[in-house]
Scaffold this motif. Structure first.
Motif, PDB file in Angstrom:
ATOM      1  N   LEU A 152       0.820  -1.204   0.000  1.00 45.52           N
ATOM      2  CA  LEU A 152       0.000   0.000   0.000  1.00 45.52           C
ATOM      3  C   LEU A 152       0.856   1.257   0.000  1.00 45.52           C
ATOM      4  CD1 LEU A 152      -2.768  -1.072   2.553  1.00 45.52           C
ATOM      5  CD2 LEU A 152      -2.931  -0.994   0.056  1.00 45.52           C
ATOM      6  N   ARG A 153       1.998   1.222   0.684  1.00 48.76           N
ATOM      7  CA  ARG A 153       2.913   2.377   0.665  1.00 48.76           C
ATOM      8  C   ARG A 153       3.482   2.587  -0.734  1.00 48.76           C
ATOM      9  NH1 ARG A 153       5.304   0.248   6.109  1.00 48.76           N
ATOM     10  NH2 ARG A 153       4.143   1.499   7.642  1.00 48.76           N
ATOM     11  N   THR A 154       3.826   1.491  -1.390  1.00 50.74           N
ATOM     12  CA  THR A 154       4.325   1.589  -2.766  1.00 50.74           C
ATOM     13  C   THR A 154       3.263   2.173  -3.682  1.00 50.74           C
ATOM     14  OG1 THR A 154       5.815  -0.293  -2.468  1.00 50.74           O
ATOM     15  CG2 THR A 154       5.192   0.250  -4.725  1.00 50.74           C
ATOM     16  N   LEU A 155       2.044   1.673  -3.543  1.00 60.16           N
ATOM     17  CA  LEU A 155       0.937   2.177  -4.365  1.00 60.16           C
ATOM     18  C   LEU A 155       0.725   3.664  -4.134  1.00 60.16           C
ATOM     19  CD1 LEU A 155      -1.468   1.406  -6.263  1.00 60.16           C
ATOM     20  CD2 LEU A 155      -2.854   1.231  -4.191  1.00 60.16           C
ATOM     21  N   HIS A 156       0.727   4.082  -2.896  1.00 60.08           N
ATOM     22  CA  HIS A 156       0.492   5.487  -2.571  1.00 60.08           C
ATOM     23  C   HIS A 156       1.562   6.376  -3.188  1.00 60.08           C
ATOM     24  CE1 HIS A 156       0.813   9.074   0.119  1.00 60.08           C
ATOM     25  NE2 HIS A 156      -0.489   9.060  -0.066  1.00 60.08           N
ATOM     26  N   ALA A 157       2.819   6.001  -3.030  1.00 56.45           N
ATOM     27  CA  ALA A 157       3.911   6.823  -3.544  1.00 56.45           C
ATOM     28  C   ALA A 157       3.851   6.939  -5.064  1.00 56.45           C
ATOM     29  CB  ALA A 157       5.252   6.223  -3.120  1.00 56.45           C
ATOM     30  N   ARG A 158       3.607   5.853  -5.736  1.00 60.46           N
ATOM     31  CA  ARG A 158       3.619   5.871  -7.205  1.00 60.46           C
ATOM     32  C   ARG A 158       2.393   6.574  -7.773  1.00 60.46           C
ATOM     33  NH1 ARG A 158       5.668   6.979 -11.434  1.00 60.46           N
ATOM     34  NH2 ARG A 158       5.668   5.568 -13.227  1.00 60.46           N
ATOM     35  N   THR A 159       1.236   6.393  -7.164  1.00 60.12           N
ATOM     36  CA  THR A 159       0.033   7.060  -7.681  1.00 60.12           C
ATOM     37  C   THR A 159       0.127   8.575  -7.501  1.00 60.12           C
ATOM     38  OG1 THR A 159      -1.100   6.565  -5.587  1.00 60.12           O
ATOM     39  CG2 THR A 159      -1.552   5.119  -7.479  1.00 60.12           C
TER      40      THR A 159
END
Length: 345
Positions: A152-159
Motif C-alpha cells: 500500500l505504501r508503494t501504491l500510494h507513492a507511485r500514484t
C-alpha cells in the motif's frame, strides 16, 4: 443455529439500542444532525482524513467515493473479484458512467506493481484514462486477505507521481487492523478515500462512512442526495455506529481468531479444502472442488446440523465469524463443518 453466512447478520445489543433511542438528532440534509456530525468527524479522524459522510450502505460509500473521483468514461482498476465490480449491481457503470479493468490475484493478496502496470494515461481521443485504483482491504471474495502495508505504501507513492487516486473499499478494514496491528490511521493515510462499514464486524444495524478530503466529501454529499441517499433524523442510526466504535473495535481480534480456529478444524479432516495459514481475518472460504461435493448439498447438510454458511458457487462456500459467535460457537461450528465434510465427501 450458528449463523456464519455473514457478519451482517449481527443484531444490536440492548446497550446499543439504548444509545440509539437516546440519540440527539436533527436534519442531516441540512447538516444539522449532531450525532451524525460526531460520527463523521470521529471516523474521519480514525482514518487520518479531513471529513466523512454517513451513508446507508457500503455499496453507496464505494459508489460515492469512486464517482466523486472518476470522470464519466474514465476507469477504475480493481481486482477481478472486487466487491465494487462483483457485488454492487453494476452501479458504478450504470449510474456514474465509470468503466473498469481488472487484474487477477490468485490468492486474494494485493500486488502494487501488478495494479500500477495497468495504469493508462490518455494519449489520444480514443483512449480511456485511469482515474482510480481501488483496493479492497480486507478482500471479501479473496477470502478475507489483508493488503500488505508495504504494498500500500508503494501504491500510494507511485500514484502520487501518476496523478491517480486510490480508493480503499475498507468494509472490513477494522478486521485488517486487528489482524496486523497496523493502525486505521496509517491505512487511511495511504488512500484518497476510504469506505468503512459499521454494520459488519462492528455490529451496528446499518450504515457506512466514506472519508476523504473536505473537497471530495462535499462532492460526495451532492452525489449522495442525487442517488437518493440523503437522510433526515438519521442520528438514531449514527448513534449505533458511535457505540460500535467505542465498544467493538478491539474485540474484532476475537472474530479473526474464531475464523482461524474453524479453519484448522476443517483442515484436520481435509487440508485440501482450506489452508488455515491464508485465513487472515474473519472470513474462511471452503473449496469443495477436491472433494467432489456440491456446495448446495454441503450447505444443506451443515444447516441441518446447526450451522448456516453462504454458497458462493457450485463448489465453494464461505463462512464469516462475528460478535454473535462465541468461542464455544466457533468450537462447535468447526466440529459440525468438519464432520459434515467427512460424512458427505
Amino acid at each position: 443455529m450458528i449463523d456464519l453466512r455473514s457478519d451482517t447478520v449481527t443484531r444490536p445489543t440492548p446497550d446499543m439500542r439504548r444509545a440509539m433511542a437516546e440519540a440527539e438528532v436533527g436534519d442531516d440534509v441540512y447538516g444539522e444532525d449532531p450525532t451524525i456530525n460526531a460520527l463523521e468527524e470521529q471516523v474521519a479522524g480514525l482514518l487520518s482524513h479531513e471529513a466523512g459522510l454517513f451513508c446507508p450502505s457500503g455499496s453507496m460509500t464505494n459508489m460515492l467515493g469512486i464517482a466523486a473521483q472518476v470522470p464519466r468514461g474514465w476507469e477504475v482498476l480493481a481486482d477481478h473479484r472486487a466487491h465494487i465490480l462483483r457485488a454492487e449491481c453494476g452501479g458504478h457503470a450504470a449510474l456514474a458512467g465509470v468503466t473498469s479493468r481488472t487484474w487477477v490475484s490468485a490468492d486474494g493478496t494485493f500486488d502494487a506493481a501488478q495494479a500500477l502496470s495497468m495504469v493508462s494515461r490518455p494519449r489520444g481521443y480514443n483512449q480511456v484514462g485511469t482515474a482510480v485504483i481501488s483496493v479492497e482491504n480486507s478482500h471479501n471474495f479473496g477470502g478475507g486477505r489483508v493488503a500488505d502495508i508495504e504494498q500500500l505504501r508503494t501504491l500510494h507513492a507511485r500514484t502520487r507521481e501518476l496523478g491517480v487516486a486510490v480508493h480503499v473499499d475498507g468494509a472490513r478494514i477494522a478486521n485488517a487492523a486487528a489482524a496486523t496491528g497496523v493502525g486505521l490511521g496509517e491505512y487511511g493515510a495511504l488512500a484518497d478515500s476510504v469506505s468503512l462499514c459499521l454494520s459488519k464486524g462492528l455490529g451496528a444495524p446499518v450504515g457506512s462512512v466514506l472519508v476523504g478530503s473536505a473537497e471530495l466529501i462535499a462532492e460526495a454529499r451532492v452525489l449522495r442526495k442525487r442517488y437518493g441517499g440523503g437522510m433526515r433524523q438519521a442520528g438514531i442510526l449514527a448513534a449505533a455506529g458511535l457505540w460500535a466504535l467505542e465498544h467493538n473495535l478491539e474485540r474484532l481480534a476475537e472474530d479473526n481468531a474464531a475464523a482461524a480456529r474453524i479453519a484448522r478444524a476443517i483442515a484436520e479432516v481435509d487440508p485440501a479444502v482450506v489452508d488455515p495459514d491464508t485465513v487472515d481475518t474473519n472470513i474462511v472460504f471452503i473449496d469443495l472442488g477436491p472433494t467432489g461435493l456440491d456446495a448446495q448439498a454441503y450447505a444443506a447438510a451443515t444447516e441441518a446440523a446447526g450451522v448456516r454458511v453462504s454458497v458462493m458457487d457450485e463448489d465453494s462456500v464461505r463462512i464469516v465469524t462475528h460478535l454473535d459467535v462465541s468461542a464455544e460457537d466457533a468450537r462447535r461450528a468447526g466440529e459440525i463443518l468438519a464432520r459434515s465434510l467427512a460424512e458427505n465427501a
